[in-house]
Design a protein around this motif. Structure first.
Motif, PDB file in Angstrom:
ATOM      1  N   ALA A  66      23.235 -10.719  -9.471  1.00  0.00           N
ATOM      2  CA  ALA A  66      22.306  -9.774  -8.837  1.00  0.00           C
ATOM      3  C   ALA A  66      20.886  -9.986  -9.369  1.00  0.00           C
ATOM      4  CB  ALA A  66      22.773  -8.338  -9.077  1.00  0.00           C
ATOM      5  N   ALA A  67      20.756 -10.170 -10.687  1.00  0.00           N
ATOM      6  CA  ALA A  67      19.424 -10.368 -11.290  1.00  0.00           C
ATOM      7  C   ALA A  67      18.805 -11.677 -10.780  1.00  0.00           C
ATOM      8  CB  ALA A  67      19.524 -10.398 -12.810  1.00  0.00           C
ATOM      9  N   THR A  68      19.635 -12.689 -10.612  1.00  0.00           N
ATOM     10  CA  THR A  68      19.112 -13.979 -10.158  1.00  0.00           C
ATOM     11  C   THR A  68      18.684 -13.906  -8.696  1.00  0.00           C
ATOM     12  OG1 THR A  68      20.690 -14.970 -11.679  1.00  0.00           O
ATOM     13  CG2 THR A  68      19.609 -16.465 -10.155  1.00  0.00           C
ATOM     14  N   LEU A  69      19.511 -13.208  -7.886  1.00  0.00           N
ATOM     15  CA  LEU A  69      19.177 -13.108  -6.454  1.00  0.00           C
ATOM     16  C   LEU A  69      17.938 -12.260  -6.193  1.00  0.00           C
ATOM     17  CD1 LEU A  69      22.746 -12.760  -4.831  1.00  0.00           C
ATOM     18  CD2 LEU A  69      21.204 -14.725  -4.676  1.00  0.00           C
ATOM     19  N   THR A  70      17.632 -11.329  -7.098  1.00  0.00           N
ATOM     20  CA  THR A  70      16.458 -10.469  -6.887  1.00  0.00           C
ATOM     21  C   THR A  70      15.222 -10.990  -7.632  1.00  0.00           C
ATOM     22  OG1 THR A  70      17.323  -9.047  -8.644  1.00  0.00           O
ATOM     23  CG2 THR A  70      17.679  -8.305  -6.386  1.00  0.00           C
ATOM     24  N   GLU A  95      21.107 -24.668  -6.541  1.00  0.00           N
ATOM     25  CA  GLU A  95      20.661 -24.756  -5.147  1.00  0.00           C
ATOM     26  C   GLU A  95      20.861 -23.469  -4.378  1.00  0.00           C
ATOM     27  OE1 GLU A  95      22.287 -28.276  -3.365  1.00  0.00           O
ATOM     28  OE2 GLU A  95      20.880 -29.498  -4.537  1.00  0.00           O
ATOM     29  N   ILE A  96      22.049 -22.833  -4.569  1.00  0.00           N
ATOM     30  CA  ILE A  96      22.293 -21.651  -3.741  1.00  0.00           C
ATOM     31  C   ILE A  96      21.482 -20.427  -4.167  1.00  0.00           C
ATOM     32  CG2 ILE A  96      24.541 -22.362  -2.772  1.00  0.00           C
ATOM     33  CD1 ILE A  96      25.924 -20.712  -4.811  1.00  0.00           C
ATOM     34  N   VAL A  97      21.061 -20.390  -5.429  1.00  0.00           N
ATOM     35  CA  VAL A  97      20.209 -19.248  -5.823  1.00  0.00           C
ATOM     36  C   VAL A  97      18.729 -19.663  -5.873  1.00  0.00           C
ATOM     37  CG1 VAL A  97      21.994 -17.991  -7.098  1.00  0.00           C
ATOM     38  CG2 VAL A  97      20.563 -19.624  -8.313  1.00  0.00           C
ATOM     39  N   PRO A 208      31.908 -21.702 -11.761  1.00  0.00           N
ATOM     40  CA  PRO A 208      32.586 -21.653 -10.452  1.00  0.00           C
ATOM     41  C   PRO A 208      32.729 -20.217  -9.934  1.00  0.00           C
ATOM     42  CG  PRO A 208      33.786 -23.067 -11.999  1.00  0.00           C
ATOM     43  CD  PRO A 208      32.707 -22.388 -12.774  1.00  0.00           C
ATOM     44  N   ILE A 209      32.965 -19.260 -10.824  1.00  0.00           N
ATOM     45  CA  ILE A 209      33.090 -17.856 -10.383  1.00  0.00           C
ATOM     46  C   ILE A 209      31.735 -17.343  -9.882  1.00  0.00           C
ATOM     47  CG2 ILE A 209      33.617 -15.471 -11.109  1.00  0.00           C
ATOM     48  CD1 ILE A 209      35.569 -16.638 -13.156  1.00  0.00           C
ATOM     49  N   MET A 210      30.665 -17.698 -10.598  1.00  0.00           N
ATOM     50  CA  MET A 210      29.337 -17.223 -10.179  1.00  0.00           C
ATOM     51  C   MET A 210      28.929 -17.830  -8.836  1.00  0.00           C
ATOM     52  SD  MET A 210      27.338 -16.397 -13.740  1.00  0.00           S
ATOM     53  CE  MET A 210      25.742 -16.508 -13.101  1.00  0.00           C
ATOM     54  N   VAL A 211      29.331 -19.061  -8.590  1.00  0.00           N
ATOM     55  CA  VAL A 211      29.026 -19.684  -7.294  1.00  0.00           C
ATOM     56  C   VAL A 211      29.704 -18.870  -6.186  1.00  0.00           C
ATOM     57  CG1 VAL A 211      29.510 -21.721  -5.853  1.00  0.00           C
ATOM     58  CG2 VAL A 211      28.601 -22.027  -8.166  1.00  0.00           C
ATOM     59  N   GLU A 212      30.986 -18.515  -6.407  1.00  0.00           N
ATOM     60  CA  GLU A 212      31.708 -17.687  -5.412  1.00  0.00           C
ATOM     61  C   GLU A 212      31.026 -16.343  -5.220  1.00  0.00           C
ATOM     62  OE1 GLU A 212      35.871 -16.653  -6.087  1.00  0.00           O
ATOM     63  OE2 GLU A 212      36.190 -18.797  -6.443  1.00  0.00           O
ATOM     64  N   GLU A 216      29.295 -14.154  -1.805  1.00  0.00           N
ATOM     65  CA  GLU A 216      29.588 -12.774  -1.374  1.00  0.00           C
ATOM     66  C   GLU A 216      28.362 -11.869  -1.503  1.00  0.00           C
ATOM     67  OE1 GLU A 216      32.667 -11.303  -3.906  1.00  0.00           O
ATOM     68  OE2 GLU A 216      33.873 -13.092  -3.461  1.00  0.00           O
ATOM     69  N   MET A 217      27.670 -11.968  -2.640  1.00  0.00           N
ATOM     70  CA  MET A 217      26.637 -10.985  -2.953  1.00  0.00           C
ATOM     71  C   MET A 217      25.308 -11.210  -2.233  1.00  0.00           C
ATOM     72  SD  MET A 217      27.467 -10.403  -6.968  1.00  0.00           S
ATOM     73  CE  MET A 217      26.121  -9.256  -7.243  1.00  0.00           C
ATOM     74  N   LYS A 218      25.081 -12.424  -1.755  1.00  0.00           N
ATOM     75  CA  LYS A 218      23.781 -12.640  -1.092  1.00  0.00           C
ATOM     76  C   LYS A 218      23.670 -11.847   0.210  1.00  0.00           C
ATOM     77  CE  LYS A 218      24.808 -17.065   1.024  1.00  0.00           C
ATOM     78  NZ  LYS A 218      24.769 -18.474   0.936  1.00  0.00           N
ATOM     79  N   LYS A 219      24.808 -11.312   0.689  1.00  0.00           N
ATOM     80  CA  LYS A 219      24.760 -10.480   1.896  1.00  0.00           C
ATOM     81  C   LYS A 219      24.370  -9.037   1.572  1.00  0.00           C
ATOM     82  CE  LYS A 219      28.643 -13.186   3.452  1.00  0.00           C
ATOM     83  NZ  LYS A 219      30.005 -13.221   2.955  1.00  0.00           N
ATOM     84  N   LEU A 220      24.401  -8.672   0.279  1.00  0.00           N
ATOM     85  CA  LEU A 220      24.100  -7.283  -0.093  1.00  0.00           C
ATOM     86  C   LEU A 220      22.615  -6.982   0.059  1.00  0.00           C
ATOM     87  CD1 LEU A 220      26.247  -6.919  -3.364  1.00  0.00           C
ATOM     88  CD2 LEU A 220      26.804  -6.078  -1.069  1.00  0.00           C
ATOM     89  N   PRO A 221      22.292  -5.696   0.405  1.00  0.00           N
ATOM     90  CA  PRO A 221      20.868  -5.343   0.500  1.00  0.00           C
ATOM     91  C   PRO A 221      20.187  -5.440  -0.875  1.00  0.00           C
ATOM     92  CG  PRO A 221      22.292  -3.471   1.094  1.00  0.00           C
ATOM     93  CD  PRO A 221      23.186  -4.607   0.759  1.00  0.00           C
ATOM     94  N   HIS A 222      18.896  -5.734  -0.852  1.00  0.00           N
ATOM     95  CA  HIS A 222      18.117  -5.901  -2.081  1.00  0.00           C
ATOM     96  C   HIS A 222      18.289  -4.710  -3.047  1.00  0.00           C
ATOM     97  CE1 HIS A 222      14.689  -7.502  -4.387  1.00  0.00           C
ATOM     98  NE2 HIS A 222      14.368  -6.230  -4.557  1.00  0.00           N
TER      99      HIS A 222
END
Ligand code: ATP
Ligand code: MG
Length: 265
Positions: A66-70, A95-97, A208-212, A216-222
């Motif tokens: 969550a901290a990385t995505l925000t 790459e994904i984050v 590998p768990i964080m990649v999964e 899932e979490m990138k769909k969550l609202p900010h």
């Protein structure tokens, strides 16, 4: 050096395979000799948590994702050990984050930097920061080689992911106002206690768990992601990790020698 084949039925196969990777990384100059010892320290703590990912570690991973995505500018600091253990997961996560990889070495040698860069490129990394041909700025109050950081990487990052980090550097990054996320099997290392989010688990299981989780979490609202970070209590999480180790040891202490031989959980 010849790679040792570990028999399929060896009871410590997983751990020995990881050890072989680190040794191979050392042969290729990716891992420093001190990195072998640091790995051994990690293995000892892994034994104490029962060599599996705990619920507490998952909670910390969730907060870390969550901290990385925000974050505005998240950066991942790479050392020899993580590069030899999980290069593919590292590149995929980066790459994904959208968090660039920055090489940062305590025991710098040109040969090591080149070997690490090659391993990251072989795993698919495009741009890698922190190499000696790039501009550098310094972390104040740090005297080691690692005070040098890339101005486009850790130098301007708001969130820094520093797995298997050294305590002094973690403390210096915190003093610079960075939000620090670490992965460290020792819940009471200086790195663990100085970080904002401490994932007490083996890096080979974590990424590998964080990649999964990212998928899932990138769909969550900010706001939901921000709430996950705010509600995470690192101090309580570190305490739970320690308590789990104590419980694991006390359950072992109550087993008979026959149960210990069978490896009963
Ligand atoms: P500090 O300076 O933070 O007090 P330290 O001196 O114990 O820490 P270092 O040797 O600088 O630590 O870094 C290695 C750390 O990484 C150790 O705490 C070790 O437990 C941890 N470690 C080693 N291998 C792994 C791994 N595979 N996964 C997670 N943590 C690991
Ligand atoms: Mg240290």
């Amino acid at each position: 050096m010849t790679k040792i084949e570990i028999p399929a039925d060896h009871p410590r196969r997983d751990s020995l395979e990881v050890r072989e990777k680190i040794i191979e990384g050392h042969d290729l100059h990716i891992v420093a000799t001190a990195g072998l010892l640091a790995h051994g320290r990690g293995e000892a703590f892994d034994y104490l948590i029962g060599e599996h990912t705990t619920y507490q570690a998952r909670l910390a991973m969730r907060a870390a994702v969550a901290a990385t995505l925000t974050a505005k500018h998240p950066v991942i600091s790479v050392n020899g050990n993580i590069c030899s253990l999980i290069p593919d997961d590292l590149v995929e996560f980066s790459e994904i984050v959208r968090a660039p990889l920055e090489i940062n070495l305590f025991y710098y040698r040109k040969e090591r930097e080149d070997a690490i860069l090659k391993a990251l490129h072989d795993a698919g990394a495009k741009d890698v920061l922190g190499t000696h041909d790039r501009p550098s700025t310094t972390i104040p109050e740090l005297s080691s080689n690692r005070r040098k950081v890339d101005p486009e990487g850790i130098g301007s990052a708001d969130v820094v992911i520093v797995p298997l980090e050294d305590g002094d550097r973690t403390e210096a990054l915190c003093k610079m106002g960075k939000f620090v996320i670490t992965v460290d099997l020792n819940p009471i290392s200086r790195t663990s206690v100085y970080s904002n989010i401490t994932i007490v688990d083996n890096i080979v299981r974590v990424l590998p768990i964080m990649v999964e989780m990212v998928h899932e979490m990138k769909k969550l609202p900010h706001e939901e992601l921000v709430r996950i970070v705010q509600e995470f209590d690192n101090e309580a999480n570190i305490r739970s990790a320690l308590n789990l180790m104590i419980e694991h040891l006390s359950s072992k202490a109550s087993q008979s020698i026959e149960e210990l031989k069978e490896g009963k959980k």
